[in-house]
Structure formats: C-alpha cells, structure tokens
Design a protein around this motif. Structure first.
Motif, PDB file in Angstrom:
ATOM      1  N   TYR A  21     -13.830  -9.043  -3.134  1.00 14.48           N
ATOM      2  CA  TYR A  21     -13.039  -7.846  -2.824  1.00 14.48           C
ATOM      3  C   TYR A  21     -11.591  -8.294  -2.764  1.00 14.48           C
ATOM      4  N   GLU A  22     -10.798  -7.831  -3.696  1.00 10.33           N
ATOM      5  CA  GLU A  22      -9.456  -8.369  -3.919  1.00 10.33           C
ATOM      6  C   GLU A  22      -8.388  -7.799  -2.986  1.00 10.33           C
ATOM      7  N   ILE A  23      -8.659  -6.726  -2.277  1.00  4.77           N
ATOM      8  CA  ILE A  23      -7.632  -6.096  -1.443  1.00  4.77           C
ATOM      9  C   ILE A  23      -7.576  -6.828  -0.103  1.00  4.77           C
ATOM     10  N   ALA A  24      -6.362  -7.175   0.307  1.00 10.20           N
ATOM     11  CA  ALA A  24      -6.168  -7.981   1.520  1.00 10.20           C
ATOM     12  C   ALA A  24      -6.412  -7.160   2.783  1.00 10.20           C
ATOM     13  N   ASN A  25      -6.688  -7.864   3.867  1.00  8.32           N
ATOM     14  CA  ASN A  25      -6.912  -7.236   5.168  1.00  8.32           C
ATOM     15  C   ASN A  25      -5.564  -7.084   5.883  1.00  8.32           C
ATOM     16  N   THR A  26      -4.726  -6.231   5.369  1.00  9.26           N
ATOM     17  CA  THR A  26      -3.417  -5.948   5.952  1.00  9.26           C
ATOM     18  C   THR A  26      -3.203  -4.443   5.943  1.00  9.26           C
ATOM     19  N   THR A  27      -2.122  -4.008   6.578  1.00 10.67           N
ATOM     20  CA  THR A  27      -1.782  -2.587   6.565  1.00 10.67           C
ATOM     21  C   THR A  27      -1.475  -2.135   5.140  1.00 10.67           C
ATOM     22  N   GLU A  28      -0.767  -2.977   4.398  1.00  8.01           N
ATOM     23  CA  GLU A  28      -0.476  -2.643   3.005  1.00  8.01           C
ATOM     24  C   GLU A  28      -1.768  -2.573   2.189  1.00  8.01           C
ATOM     25  N   GLY A  29      -2.696  -3.478   2.481  1.00  2.72           N
ATOM     26  CA  GLY A  29      -3.979  -3.457   1.788  1.00  2.72           C
ATOM     27  C   GLY A  29      -4.759  -2.190   2.091  1.00  2.72           C
ATOM     28  N   TYR A  30      -4.704  -1.750   3.355  1.00  4.71           N
ATOM     29  CA  TYR A  30      -5.390  -0.506   3.730  1.00  4.71           C
ATOM     30  C   TYR A  30      -4.752   0.683   3.022  1.00  4.71           C
ATOM     31  N   ASN A  31      -3.433   0.710   2.992  1.00  6.55           N
ATOM     32  CA  ASN A  31      -2.752   1.813   2.303  1.00  6.55           C
ATOM     33  C   ASN A  31      -3.052   1.790   0.807  1.00  6.55           C
ATOM     34  N   PHE A  32      -3.117   0.602   0.223  1.00  9.04           N
ATOM     35  CA  PHE A  32      -3.472   0.498  -1.189  1.00  9.04           C
ATOM     36  C   PHE A  32      -4.908   0.941  -1.436  1.00  9.04           C
ATOM     37  N   SER A  33      -5.816   0.661  -0.475  1.00 13.08           N
ATOM     38  CA  SER A  33      -7.221   1.033  -0.662  1.00 13.08           C
ATOM     39  C   SER A  33      -7.396   2.552  -0.706  1.00 13.08           C
ATOM     40  N   LYS A  34      -6.447   3.291  -0.155  1.00 15.08           N
ATOM     41  CA  LYS A  34      -6.522   4.757  -0.218  1.00 15.08           C
ATOM     42  C   LYS A  34      -6.322   5.262  -1.643  1.00 15.08           C
ATOM     43  N   THR A  35      -5.719   4.434  -2.499  1.00 15.21           N
ATOM     44  CA  THR A  35      -5.518   4.841  -3.895  1.00 15.21           C
ATOM     45  C   THR A  35      -6.769   4.635  -4.739  1.00 15.21           C
ATOM     46  N   VAL A  36      -7.751   3.903  -4.212  1.00 12.73           N
ATOM     47  CA  VAL A  36      -9.005   3.682  -4.948  1.00 12.73           C
ATOM     48  C   VAL A  36      -9.865   4.925  -4.770  1.00 12.73           C
ATOM     49  N   VAL A  37     -10.093   5.634  -5.841  1.00 12.49           N
ATOM     50  CA  VAL A  37     -10.835   6.893  -5.750  1.00 12.49           C
ATOM     51  C   VAL A  37     -12.164   6.853  -6.490  1.00 12.49           C
ATOM     52  N   LYS A  38     -12.485   5.716  -7.090  1.00 11.38           N
ATOM     53  CA  LYS A  38     -13.739   5.602  -7.835  1.00 11.38           C
ATOM     54  C   LYS A  38     -14.504   4.375  -7.369  1.00 11.38           C
ATOM     55  N   SER A  39     -15.771   4.566  -7.102  1.00 10.18           N
ATOM     56  CA  SER A  39     -16.652   3.472  -6.696  1.00 10.18           C
ATOM     57  C   SER A  39     -17.031   2.649  -7.921  1.00 10.18           C
ATOM     58  N   PRO A  40     -17.188   1.327  -7.766  1.00 12.74           N
ATOM     59  CA  PRO A  40     -17.655   0.519  -8.895  1.00 12.74           C
ATOM     60  C   PRO A  40     -19.128   0.744  -9.219  1.00 12.74           C
TER      61      PRO A  40
END
Length: 186
Positions: A75-94
């Motif tokens: 899972y490439e997204i970091a455990n940070t506030t920026e990572g959480y905000n970036f994860s909101k842009t992921v709208v499709k499940s693999p």
C-alpha cells in the motif's frame, strides 16, 4: 544321556547370558545415527555455516532485502495527514466488481465495525449507546471515499486503531465498498 543334555543346556544358558553383558566394555551400537540423531535448533548458531557477513548459521533464515510475503500487495500511500487527504481521491477499488461479496463484507462489518459504528453506519454502535466511546460519526456526515475508508482501516485514525492485522487487504476493500453502500442508504 538325559543328564548330558541338561548339563549342555544349563552351560549354554550360562554362556549366552554372560557373553551379552559386560559392564566394563559396552556393546557396539550398529548405525548409531538411527538411534541418536544430531539435534538442530531452529535459530541456533553453528560453526558449520559461517558466512562472510558474520552471521553464524542464520543467513539462510533471513529474507532478502526488499522481499514481500506471497500475495501481499504494498500500500503506497503514507500514514500521514497528506496521505489521508490523498486517499480521499482514490475512488476505485483494485478489486474486480465480481470479487466483492457484499454478504461476506456485511458479516465482516458486523464483526469488526458495528460495535462502534452501528449496523446501519449511523455511529450508534453498542459501545456508543452504552457511553463507553463518544464521538463516533455517522457515515452520512463524513466526506469519505473507498480509498479513505481503506486508508483508515489500514492505519487507523484518532481513537480507531488499525485493522491491518485482523483483516486481509481484500477484506478491507470489501468492507470499504460495504461502508459506501451503507452511506448511500443513510
């Protein structure tokens, strides 16, 4: 003649009993490795397998650098506030849409999530109604995407801990899809 047989028999018994046992010289053990095997400890140091790195017998037990376990997808997204905000842009499940079993996802949600979030996702779980935990939001009040739900399950957020050890990656993606379904019903 009978006495000769008796004497021979007694003499034979005495010879056979005395010839098998000698306390000063123990018997020879044929193929001793079959009786007394060489014991190997799992992580013991051994002089037989020295490596240039100085690890005595342990080099074969260490995974190579950069190795990941079979079936694991990083899972490439970091455990940070920026990572959480970036994860909101992921709208499709693999996951493929046929791989998401909503019945199984509901069962997992009830086991792991409903105690706090409630079975309807309204934030009224058993721990909240008993006032053991406060501040569990309803999914209707949150701006979440499938990626942010997965991110929070993987790393945890605020008082919610990580579920990465309890749930596989596939199960976390399935629960995230189920949470979005609950959100649409609220």
């Amino acid at each position: 003649m009978k006495s000769l047989f008796k004497i021979a028999f007694v003499f034979g018994v005495i010879v056979s009993l005395s010839s098998c046992k000698n306390d000063l010289k123990p018997n020879y053990q044929y193929m001793p490795n079959m009786y007394e095997s060489v014991a190997y400890e799992t992580y013991s140091e051994s002089e037989a397998f020295n490596s240039p790195s100085g690890l005595k017998g342990k080099e074969g037990q260490l995974p190579p650098s950069g190795a990941i376990k079979r079936g694991f997808v990083p899972y490439e997204i970091a455990n940070t506030t920026e990572g959480y905000n970036f994860s909101k842009t992921v709208v499709k499940s693999p996951l493929d849409s046929t791989a998401v079993d909503m019945k199984h996802a509901e069962e997992l949600f009830v086991i792991y999530c409903a105690i706090c979030h409630g079975t309807a996702g309204n934030g009224k779980g058993k721990l909240v109604t008993q006032e053991k935990l406060l501040g569990i939001p309803s999914y209707a009040d949150r701006q979440v995407s499938i990626g942010s739900i997965y991110h929070v399950q993987t790393y945890g957020l605020n008082s919610m801990g990580s579920y990465a050890n309890q749930l596989s990656q596939t199960e976390r993606w399935m629960i995230a899809a189920y949470v979005l379904e609950l959100k649409s019903k609220l």
